[in-house]
Design an enzyme around this catalytic site. Structure first.
Site, mmCIF file in Angstrom:
data_model
loop_
_atom_site.group_PDB
_atom_site.id
_atom_site.type_symbol
_atom_site.label_atom_id
_atom_site.label_comp_id
_atom_site.label_asym_id
_atom_site.label_seq_id
_atom_site.Cartn_x
_atom_site.Cartn_y
_atom_site.Cartn_z
ATOM 1 N N HIS A 156 0.186 -11.554 1.682
ATOM 2 C CA HIS A 156 -0.770 -10.851 0.996
ATOM 3 C C HIS A 156 -1.338 -11.503 -0.144
ATOM 4 O O HIS A 156 -2.798 -11.670 -0.083
ATOM 5 C CB HIS A 156 -0.251 -9.435 0.530
ATOM 6 C CG HIS A 156 -1.174 -8.388 0.178
ATOM 7 N ND1 HIS A 156 -0.999 -7.114 0.413
ATOM 8 C CD2 HIS A 156 -2.548 -8.429 -0.069
ATOM 9 C CE1 HIS A 156 -1.835 -6.400 0.087
ATOM 10 N NE2 HIS A 156 -2.778 -7.280 -0.363
ATOM 11 N N TYR A 196 1.036 -1.225 -0.048
ATOM 12 C CA TYR A 196 -0.053 0.161 -0.139
ATOM 13 C C TYR A 196 0.857 1.185 -0.144
ATOM 14 O O TYR A 196 0.381 2.359 -0.210
ATOM 15 C CB TYR A 196 -0.906 0.040 1.285
ATOM 16 C CG TYR A 196 -1.989 -1.162 1.173
ATOM 17 C CD1 TYR A 196 -2.224 -1.983 0.326
ATOM 18 C CD2 TYR A 196 -2.811 -1.238 2.592
ATOM 19 C CE1 TYR A 196 -3.380 -3.118 0.385
ATOM 20 C CE2 TYR A 196 -3.704 -2.214 2.449
ATOM 21 C CZ TYR A 196 -3.974 -2.949 1.375
ATOM 22 O OH TYR A 196 -5.105 -4.076 1.562
#
Length: 267
Positions: A97, A39
């Protein structure tokens, strides 16, 4: 340690926008914050947390290891970098992830490294994200189902992902729902709106409450303080069995997150 039913997501939020969102969220009462290496906002999330004055032991911080860092040699060093950015010596939940593209790093290797991070006290719990049944089975073989706190998956009234949910729950693996609002699309659904009107609630509260009632954790994001506060109220919205049954019928297997080169063969 249980995973909070509702947390604050930070996907796609950067720079001052994410600082403001996390600051406003903490002020509204959120205590769980979800971020990830990819992110590009861990440092800003850490800055907002530090400035909030909320004691660390009241927070539940989640971050996720990116695919470039899945090897045994890279995972823990990358986590230590994330911890520095987040201004903490330990996260509460550390996730893989995405599975390694083309199995470049075997599941057993990165799950072993994840377990080692927990053993070193760098995270309190470990888990996975975007894992299929087959990948969960491999992860269980590597570290045991009891070590896998959650599988964070795309899940909304329009993508109910029942096969993955049923398998995970059969193994005692908690489900965390992301994209619960389907980028806002489900907020226009007539059934969701009818149920919202009957409860004097917002469509977002209904969609989130639907997931929470099934035992899932949710991590909606927003840049608007009023929406942050409103979403938080989903945790106390009581939907009826009829409401739940009507929403169950909305499943259309409509997946929004399916990146080329990353996504596994979905169940």
């Amino acid at each position: 340690m249980s995973i909070p039913a509702i947390g604050l997501g930070t996907f796609r939020l950067k720079d001052q926008v994410v600082i403001d969102s996390v600051s406003d969220g903490l002020a509204a009462g959120y205590r769980a914050i979800d971020t990830a290496q990819i992110y590009g906002n861990e440092a800003e999330v850490g800055q907002a947390i530090a400035a909030s004055g909320v004691p660390r032991d009241e927070l539940f911080i989640t971050t996720k290891i990116w695919t470039d860092n899945l090897s045994r040699q890279k995972l823990i060093p990358s986590l230590k970098d994330s911890l520095t950015k987040l201004r903490t010596d330990q996260v509460d939940l550390l996730l893989i992830h995405w599975p390694s593209p083309n199995n470049a790093v075997p599941v057993a290797e990165f799950m072993g490294a994840l377990a080692e991070a927990k053993a070193q006290g760098l995270t309190r719990q470990i888990g996975v994200s975007n894992f299929t049944i087959k990948l969960m089975q491999e992860a269980i073989t590597a570290v045991g189902a009891g070590e896998i706190a959650t599988n964070q998956i795309e899940l909304s009234p329009w993508l109910q992902n029942r096969k993955v949910v049923d398998f995970a729950q059969s193994q005692g693996i908690h489900i965390t729902s992301y994209m619960t609002l389907a980028y806002g699309a489900v907020l226009k659904d007539p059934v969701i709106n009818e149920i919202a009107a009957s409860h004097n609630a917002t469509p977002a509260q209904v969609a989130l409450a639907w997931a929470i009632r099934q035992g899932y954790a949710v991590i909606p994001s927003s840049t608007k303080p009023e929406n942050l506060a409103s979403n938080l109220k989903a945790a106390t919205l009581k939907l009826s069995l009829d409401d739940m049954a009507r929403i169950a019928e909305l499943d259309r297997n409509e997946r929004l997150v399916n990146p080329n080169g990353l996504a596994p063969a979905w169940d």
